[in-house]
Design an enzyme around this catalytic site. Structure first.
Site, PDB file in Angstrom:
ATOM      1  N   GLU A 140       1.904   9.522 -15.556  1.00 26.83           N
ATOM      2  CA  GLU A 140       2.854  10.502 -15.037  1.00 26.83           C
ATOM      3  C   GLU A 140       4.278  10.109 -15.404  1.00 26.83           C
ATOM      4  OE1 GLU A 140       1.624  13.163 -13.405  1.00 26.83           O
ATOM      5  OE2 GLU A 140       3.661  13.931 -13.326  1.00 26.83           O
ATOM      6  N   ASP A 141       4.998  11.043 -16.007  1.00 23.80           N
ATOM      7  CA  ASP A 141       6.433  10.875 -16.252  1.00 23.80           C
ATOM      8  C   ASP A 141       6.814   9.602 -17.010  1.00 23.80           C
ATOM      9  OD1 ASP A 141       6.842  13.345 -15.235  1.00 23.80           O
ATOM     10  OD2 ASP A 141       7.833  12.729 -13.397  1.00 23.80           O
ATOM     11  N   ASP A 173      -0.771  13.995 -17.339  1.00 22.88           N
ATOM     12  CA  ASP A 173      -0.605  15.349 -16.802  1.00 22.88           C
ATOM     13  C   ASP A 173       0.527  16.107 -17.488  1.00 22.88           C
ATOM     14  OD1 ASP A 173      -1.274  17.461 -14.956  1.00 22.88           O
ATOM     15  OD2 ASP A 173       0.681  17.064 -14.080  1.00 22.88           O
ATOM     16  N   ASP A 174       1.593  15.408 -17.863  1.00 24.40           N
ATOM     17  CA  ASP A 174       2.722  16.093 -18.517  1.00 24.40           C
ATOM     18  C   ASP A 174       2.281  16.699 -19.846  1.00 24.40           C
ATOM     19  OD1 ASP A 174       4.571  15.034 -16.527  1.00 24.40           O
ATOM     20  OD2 ASP A 174       4.153  13.121 -17.495  1.00 24.40           O
ATOM     21  N   ARG A 211      11.061   8.953 -16.993  1.00 26.40           N
ATOM     22  CA  ARG A 211      11.498  10.340 -17.226  1.00 26.40           C
ATOM     23  C   ARG A 211      11.010  11.196 -16.064  1.00 26.40           C
ATOM     24  NH1 ARG A 211       8.593  14.901 -19.778  1.00 26.40           N
ATOM     25  NH2 ARG A 211       7.805  14.366 -17.746  1.00 26.40           N
ATOM     26  N   ASN A 257      11.798  23.090 -15.841  1.00 22.24           N
ATOM     27  CA  ASN A 257      12.123  22.817 -14.435  1.00 22.24           C
ATOM     28  C   ASN A 257      13.363  21.940 -14.362  1.00 22.24           C
ATOM     29  OD1 ASN A 257       9.761  24.038 -13.333  1.00 22.24           O
ATOM     30  ND2 ASN A 257       8.598  22.275 -14.007  1.00 22.24           N
ATOM     31  N   TYR A 263       6.115  17.338  -2.764  1.00 24.69           N
ATOM     32  CA  TYR A 263       6.243  17.250  -4.213  1.00 24.69           C
ATOM     33  C   TYR A 263       7.464  18.075  -4.649  1.00 24.69           C
ATOM     34  CZ  TYR A 263       4.925  16.749  -9.001  1.00 24.69           C
ATOM     35  OH  TYR A 263       4.972  16.455 -10.316  1.00 24.69           O
ATOM     36  N   LYS A 311       2.451  13.175  -6.364  1.00 26.34           N
ATOM     37  CA  LYS A 311       1.409  13.773  -7.205  1.00 26.34           C
ATOM     38  C   LYS A 311       0.011  13.434  -6.680  1.00 26.34           C
ATOM     39  CE  LYS A 311       1.617  16.099 -11.166  1.00 26.34           C
ATOM     40  NZ  LYS A 311       2.477  16.464 -12.271  1.00 26.34           N
TER      41      LYS A 311
END
Ligand code: NAI
Length: 521
Positions: free
Chosen positions: A216-217, A239-240, A127, A380, A74, A145
């Site tokens: 996710e993303d 999750d974001d 993203r 990040n 990851y 993930k």
């Protein structure tokens, strides 16, 4: 692999020999060879080959050396892997759903070789981490993930399905790259996006009863709407937005304990008002609502947001939907320093992707207002972090209560070691997700995330807080996940969202006996 280095080949050969029953080869030797591989991307590729060729060895390494192996499965390595995914020699075990599948998504799912799937991580690649639109290459993020469900919480990997939805890409380089295998057209948006994602979600629901879906993303423009459309219809979460909120609330609860000031007296100023920031703000408000008797509106008054145009406040026009609940009736402030002076926050959270935004003046201003300022630069990767641990520690003369998105090294000061906390979502989503699977919960409510934050925070005592540790050590992740999964599952049943499985009298032992390990292979 196009060019396989000797180091890589040696570790694969050893793993293969071990897989085929040669017990004279120890895991230590395979690990030693793996460690000798220099480039992170080669380690990533080796691990993928191991998964394909010697799964028992792969899972043993992953589960026995989780903390060491994860960075090559990851973040940060997965970012580089995603950028070059179409050029790398990779075979996915995940599923692509593309616009060409429109009208046939359910059939495609029903034809999938594995039919007992319990969890899907799904992205549209818009993203990816801080790297922007990576289109179909986003599969790498779903694969990375989903591995955490097994590594951290013990979900059977055969029941985990990574999915990448290909709805085009706006990445000009990929549109012109002959090797890019995704749809070479701009992304579909609006009603067309909703219609296709609607079919995907309905098909997943029809395919598997009680399936957990993790978004996710997804890009900002779709993530909130997608979540709002599905979060109460099935076990779907983002999750974001929600995972980040939960781990950050856990860190803030721990930090607040260290300050000695009750949580309801804290004020949080966010730099960045996107998915992560406003998600955290909503969960803080939910916590204050559930545990301190405030209304959600009163709870939100404890959170203030800066975006690229300054302070989010009532006088601003054309605010995006997710920022509006935080547009408080305060004077506008053009920059962070003026906002700190006006709002007197006790905590500063960086979710802006603006490197070095928390400079000496900012940290000193926070110290002028607080004995123990809480400063969480969460952006990040490391290159985008609002400040480093070293900077925050030095500028605050060691007073800072710190958590970051990316890892930093500990600091030794006068012989005492101080540890920077890392707000790693992997503490949260595998456990909360597994709870929902085991309890067959109808949905995952915000109350469950609040509970998970409280439980995680309670695992750190005052002595550890003094050393800077706001979270328990990640190397105990399976033990941590066992407790979190048990507490959340129990609560889901109490709340009437789920049911206790047959034979489950004590949730902790039930979860422990249902944690998958490599011996099962
Ligand atoms: P996003 O793209 O949804 O939001 C970014 C926000 O920053 C936007 O509101 C934008 O207006 C704002 N921004 C941009 N330039 C700014 C400036 N000069 N001043 C103030 N605000 C500015 O991204 P998202 O998902 O909210 O993520 C933000 C960061 O948080 C990323 O670096 C991500 O890696 C990190 N993150 C960390 C996590 C963790 O530590 N566990 C989890 C999730 C995200």
């Amino acid at each position: 692999m196009a060019q396989v280095s000797l180091q890589v080949r040696t570790s694969l050969d050893l793993a293969n020999a071990r897989f085929k029953g040669d017990t004279t080869i120890s895991y230590e030797l395979i690990l030693e060879k793996f460690r000798s591989i220099e480039k992170p991307i080669d380690k990533y590729l080796t691990l993928r080959d191991l998964l394909r060729l010697a799964p028992r060895v792969y899972y043993d390494l992953l589960l026995k050396h989780t903390e060491e192996i994860l960075p090559y499965i990851y973040t940060p390595t997965v970012g580089e892997a995603c950028e070059n995914y179409h050029k790398l020699p990779l075979k996915t075990r995940g599923m692509y759903l593309t616009l060409h599948d429109k009208g046939n998504v359910l059939k495609k799912l029903q034809a999938w070789p594995v039919q007992d799937v319990k969890v899907a991580v799904i992205t549209d690649g818009e993203r990816i981490l801080g790297l922007g639109d990576l289109g179909r290459n986003g599969m790498g993020i779903s694969e990375g993930k989903i591995t955490l469900y097994t590594a951290a919480a013990g979900v059977n990997p055969m029941q985990c399905l990574p999915i990448c939805v290909d709805i085009g890409t706006n990445n000009p380089a990929y549109l012109e790259d002959p090797d890019y295998r995704g749809i070479k057209a701009p992304r579909v948006t609006g009603a067309e996006f909703d219609e296709f994602m609607g079919e995907v979600m309905e098909s997943l629901q029809a395919w598997q009863a009680h399936m957990l879906v993790q978004f996710e993303d997804f890009g900002n423009n779709n993530a909130f709407r997608l979540l709002d459309s599905w979060r109460h219809k099935m076990c779907a979460f983002n999750d974001d937005i929600q995972g980040t909120a939960c781990i950050t609330l856990a860190g803030l609860l721990s930090a607040a304990r260290a300050t000695g000031k009750p949580f309801n007296e804290h004020r949080v100023l966010f730099l960045g008002a996107g998915e992560a920031g406003t998600g955290i703000g909503e969960l803080i408000a939910t916590y204050l609502h559930l545990r301190h008797g405030m209304t959600m509106e009163e709870g939100r008054q404890h959170c203030f947001f800066m975006d690229s145009r300054g302070l989010v406040c009532k006088s601003r026009t054309n605010l995006q939907h997710h920022k509006q609940p935080f547009a408080h009736d305060v004077e506008s402030c053009p920059d962070l320093k003026s906002a700190i002076a006006a709002l007197k926050p006790t905590a500063l959270v960086g979710v802006s992707t603006i490197a070095k935004a928390f400079d000496r003046e900012v940290v000193e201003a926070m110290c002028g207002l607080n004995d123990r300022p809480i400063i969480f630069p969460l952006s990040n990767p490391t290159s985008k972090s609002e400040c480093t641990y070293q900077e925050a520690y030095e500028w605050s003369k060691g007073k800072v209560l710190f958590a970051s998105g990316s890892p930093f090294d500990p600091i030794t000061d006068a012989g005492v070691v101080h540890y920077p906390a890392q707000a790693n979502n992997a503490y949260i989503f595998p456990a909360v997700g597994y709870a929902a699977i085991l309890a067959k919960s109808k949905e995952i409510t915000d109350e469950m995330f609040v509970l998970a934050s409280e439980e995680l925070s309670s695992m750190t005592d005052m002595e550890e807080l003094e050393q800077g540790r706001l979270f328990p050590p990640f190397q105990s992740i399976r033990a941590i996940s066992k407790v979190l999964t048990a507490r959340v599952a129990e609560k889901m049943v109490d709340a009437g969202l789920g049911t206790a499985p047959e034979g489950c009298n004590d949730w902790e032992s039930y979860v422990a006996s249902n944690m998958w390990n490599a011996d099962a292979l």
